[in-house]
Scaffold this motif. Structure first.
Motif, PDB file in Angstrom:
ATOM      1  N   LEU A 170     -10.346   4.531  -4.998  1.00  0.00           N
ATOM      2  CA  LEU A 170      -8.918   4.332  -5.272  1.00  0.00           C
ATOM      3  C   LEU A 170      -8.620   2.877  -5.603  1.00  0.00           C
ATOM      4  O   LEU A 170      -7.806   2.583  -6.488  1.00  0.00           O
ATOM      5  CB  LEU A 170      -8.088   4.780  -4.065  1.00  0.00           C
ATOM      6  CG  LEU A 170      -8.054   6.279  -3.762  1.00  0.00           C
ATOM      7  CD1 LEU A 170      -7.285   6.548  -2.479  1.00  0.00           C
ATOM      8  CD2 LEU A 170      -7.430   7.040  -4.917  1.00  0.00           C
TER       9      LEU A 170
ATOM     10  N   ASN B 248      -0.580   5.613  -5.789  1.00  0.00           N
ATOM     11  CA  ASN B 248      -1.455   5.247  -4.681  1.00  0.00           C
ATOM     12  C   ASN B 248      -0.974   3.912  -4.109  1.00  0.00           C
ATOM     13  O   ASN B 248      -0.697   2.976  -4.867  1.00  0.00           O
ATOM     14  CB  ASN B 248      -2.906   5.127  -5.157  1.00  0.00           C
ATOM     15  CG  ASN B 248      -3.430   6.437  -5.707  1.00  0.00           C
ATOM     16  OD1 ASN B 248      -3.134   7.500  -5.171  1.00  0.00           O
ATOM     17  ND2 ASN B 248      -4.199   6.375  -6.786  1.00  0.00           N
ATOM     18  N   HIS B 249      -0.894   3.829  -2.800  1.00  0.00           N
ATOM     19  CA  HIS B 249      -0.288   2.674  -2.157  1.00  0.00           C
ATOM     20  C   HIS B 249      -1.252   2.106  -1.120  1.00  0.00           C
ATOM     21  O   HIS B 249      -2.005   2.843  -0.484  1.00  0.00           O
ATOM     22  CB  HIS B 249       1.032   3.064  -1.512  1.00  0.00           C
ATOM     23  CG  HIS B 249       1.970   3.771  -2.453  1.00  0.00           C
ATOM     24  ND1 HIS B 249       2.794   3.102  -3.321  1.00  0.00           N
ATOM     25  CD2 HIS B 249       2.178   5.096  -2.676  1.00  0.00           C
ATOM     26  CE1 HIS B 249       3.476   3.974  -4.032  1.00  0.00           C
ATOM     27  NE2 HIS B 249       3.128   5.198  -3.650  1.00  0.00           N
ATOM     28  N   LEU B 250      -1.182   0.789  -0.951  1.00  0.00           N
ATOM     29  CA  LEU B 250      -2.099   0.076  -0.061  1.00  0.00           C
ATOM     30  C   LEU B 250      -1.315  -0.567   1.070  1.00  0.00           C
ATOM     31  O   LEU B 250      -0.325  -1.270   0.824  1.00  0.00           O
ATOM     32  CB  LEU B 250      -2.874  -0.983  -0.844  1.00  0.00           C
ATOM     33  CG  LEU B 250      -3.834  -1.889  -0.051  1.00  0.00           C
ATOM     34  CD1 LEU B 250      -4.874  -1.066   0.696  1.00  0.00           C
ATOM     35  CD2 LEU B 250      -4.503  -2.889  -0.983  1.00  0.00           C
TER      36      LEU B 250
ATOM     37  N   LYS C 140      -6.880   0.606  -8.970  1.00  0.00           N
ATOM     38  CA  LYS C 140      -5.688  -0.196  -8.662  1.00  0.00           C
ATOM     39  C   LYS C 140      -4.616   0.671  -7.981  1.00  0.00           C
ATOM     40  O   LYS C 140      -4.575   1.894  -8.103  1.00  0.00           O
ATOM     41  CB  LYS C 140      -5.100  -0.871  -9.904  1.00  0.00           C
ATOM     42  CG  LYS C 140      -6.097  -1.737 -10.680  1.00  0.00           C
ATOM     43  CD  LYS C 140      -6.533  -2.938  -9.865  1.00  0.00           C
ATOM     44  CE  LYS C 140      -7.441  -3.847 -10.689  1.00  0.00           C
ATOM     45  NZ  LYS C 140      -7.882  -5.035  -9.963  1.00  0.00           N
ATOM     46  N   VAL C 141      -3.720  -0.011  -7.249  1.00  0.00           N
ATOM     47  CA  VAL C 141      -2.681   0.678  -6.487  1.00  0.00           C
ATOM     48  C   VAL C 141      -1.304   0.290  -7.029  1.00  0.00           C
ATOM     49  O   VAL C 141      -1.154  -0.673  -7.775  1.00  0.00           O
ATOM     50  CB  VAL C 141      -2.786   0.334  -4.975  1.00  0.00           C
ATOM     51  CG1 VAL C 141      -4.080   0.830  -4.403  1.00  0.00           C
ATOM     52  CG2 VAL C 141      -2.624  -1.174  -4.745  1.00  0.00           C
ATOM     53  N   ASP C 142      -0.301   1.057  -6.624  1.00  0.00           N
ATOM     54  CA  ASP C 142       1.052   0.876  -7.157  1.00  0.00           C
ATOM     55  C   ASP C 142       1.941   0.018  -6.277  1.00  0.00           C
ATOM     56  O   ASP C 142       3.047  -0.336  -6.692  1.00  0.00           O
ATOM     57  CB  ASP C 142       1.704   2.247  -7.355  1.00  0.00           C
ATOM     58  CG  ASP C 142       0.990   3.066  -8.415  1.00  0.00           C
ATOM     59  OD1 ASP C 142       1.213   2.807  -9.608  1.00  0.00           O
ATOM     60  OD2 ASP C 142       0.182   3.936  -8.043  1.00  0.00           O
TER      61      ASP C 142
END
Length: 440
Positions: free
Chosen positions: A344, A198-200, A348-350
């Protein structure tokens, strides 16, 4: 329809020589302006991408209105016009306006009557007093100029990220924050986009170019998701929609207002039901509107049933309660997108990508808290000073590693026999990148 076939509603790229234009194909309004020419695209549906079409004038070429006829190949003027005589130099050639024997009216009549561009140019050459005295290089330059003016072929291309990036950059670099193709590729590489994570993304004005790039890198057959945060009420999605992604891939991009999403995360408004949150997390964007009708706040429903009594203080029936629930206003789509984004973020995001027009200090401080340890971040800005300040701030912290401030400088070259050199007109800057890893 196959992805190799043009369909109504698709974005297409129209190419005429070196000129490219991005256009949404729509039967209701199928005319598009290419320079000063108006071209009718109504016959494109069902044709394959990369097909070549010849522009046929509707009445006469003075009106500059054209229909399209599919053809197998294009014909350039240089191959049709055989120039055998050329001069040694141009020292005795003067631009006095008298070299062309044909008058302006005769040239207009020639444009209207001629069926092929090569016939027009051949007639102009035969009535020129100076063409055969020019050098071979000057003659070739003259033919290229006339070919650009009278070229009668276009090609329909399927949009890709490189094409869209180049078209938007040439149109107006300020509309995409000066993001050049080479800088865009560096962002994708540095943030280590993968299909499972998952990306922000925080984007405050790249016309959806960054969202399109990251979603394309995530891929079509994947479980990854992209949280696309933006400061306005609506996100910019031109480049994202121009990629012609399928519905399933588009649903992986959750576009939310940054303030609403963070308020949802910290305050948890209307998120009492964990079951509803899990349903929303696994839902696609197309299903959110349908599922919004079925999501009812359990506590609110019980309170309404307890308070609604008849004249004899009897509890109203469940049927009446159901009617009251149906009359309540439905919550907007963005509310459920905020809930999905909040869920999400809690996991946390990657990776984190920031491309802002504002000072990135506070934005990075707030959003970096949602990044997993050991994951990368990239901050883009079109000038160096804000990133230099952020660099000094992060350098003093102990939770940032491999901090780098870089600048891409790409030179475009003209590649021609005996005249290969950098292009005369080019932009010297493609923006600056601050990258690194968050340790904890």
């Amino acid at each position: 329809m196959s992805r190799g076939v043009i369909s109504v509603g698709d974005y297409i790229v129209i190419q005429k020589q070196n000129y490219k234009k991005l256009h949404k194909y729509n039967k209701a309004n199928s005319c598009v302006n290419i320079g000063r020419d108006s071209v009718n695209l109504s016959g494109l549906e069902g044709c394959e991408y990369f097909s070549v079409f010849r522009m046929l004038p509707k009445n006469n070429k003075r009106n500059r209105e054209y229909d399209l006829e599919i053809t197998q190949e294009t014909v350039d003027l240089k191959s049709e016009i055989d120039v055998k005589i050329s001069g040694i130099d141009n020292r005795n050639i003067f631009d006095d306006g008298l070299s062309q024997k044909l008058t302006a009216a005769e040239i207009d009549d020639l444009k209207s009557d001629a069926n092929k561009a090569s016939y027009i140019v051949e007639t102009l050459i035969s009535n020129s007093n100076t063409f055969h005295n020019k050098t071979e290089f000057s003659q070739e330059k003259y033919l290229r100029k006339k070919e650009k003016k009278y070229f009668e072929y276009i090609q329909i291309l399927r949009p890709n990220l490189r094409m869209i990036s180049e078209i938007l950059y040439k149109l107006d670099p300020s509309k995409i924050q000066g993001l050049r193709t080479d800088t865009l590729s560096q962002i994708i590489t540095l943030c280590n986009i993968n299909c499972e994570g998952n990306h922000l993304l925080y984007d405050s004005g790249s016309n959806g170019l960054l969202a399109a790039a990251l979603l394309s890198a995530i891929g079509e057959l994947s479980d990854g998701k992209l949280i696309h945060m933006h400061p306005g009420n609506m996100s910019q999605k031109l480049a994202l929609m121009a990629m012609n992604f399928g519905a399933e891939q588009l649903d992986r991009c959750i576009s939310v207002n940054v303030y609403s999403a963070l308020r949802q995360y910290y305050q948890g408004c209307d998120t009492n039901s964990n079951e509803n949150l899990s349903v929303l997390e696994n839902s696609t964007e197309n299903e959110l509107k349908r599922k919004a009708d079925d999501v009812i706040d359990h506590k609110s429903k019980i309170a309404k049933i307890d308070n609604l009594t008849d004249d004899k203080n009897n509890i109203v029936s469940l049927t009446d309660s159901h009617k009251i629930d149906q009359s309540e206003p439905k919550k907007p789509k963005w509310h459920f997108l905020n809930i999905a984004a909040s869920q999400l973020l809690s996991n946390k995001v990657d990776s984190l990508v920031i491309a802002s027009k504002e000072d990135p200090q506070n934005i990075f401080k707030e959003l970096s808290a949602f990044v997993k340890p050991g994951r990368p971040f990239v901050v883009y800005y079109n000038v160096a000073e804000p990133l230099q300040q952020l660099y000094m701030t992060l350098k003093s912290q102990n939770n940032i590693a491999a901090l780098r401030l870089t600048w891409n400088w790409m030179r475009n070259y003209q590649i021609l026999p005996e005249r290969t050199h950098p292009e005369v007109m080019m932009n010297g800057s493609g923006g600056f990148l601050l990258s690194g890893y968050i340790l904890k």
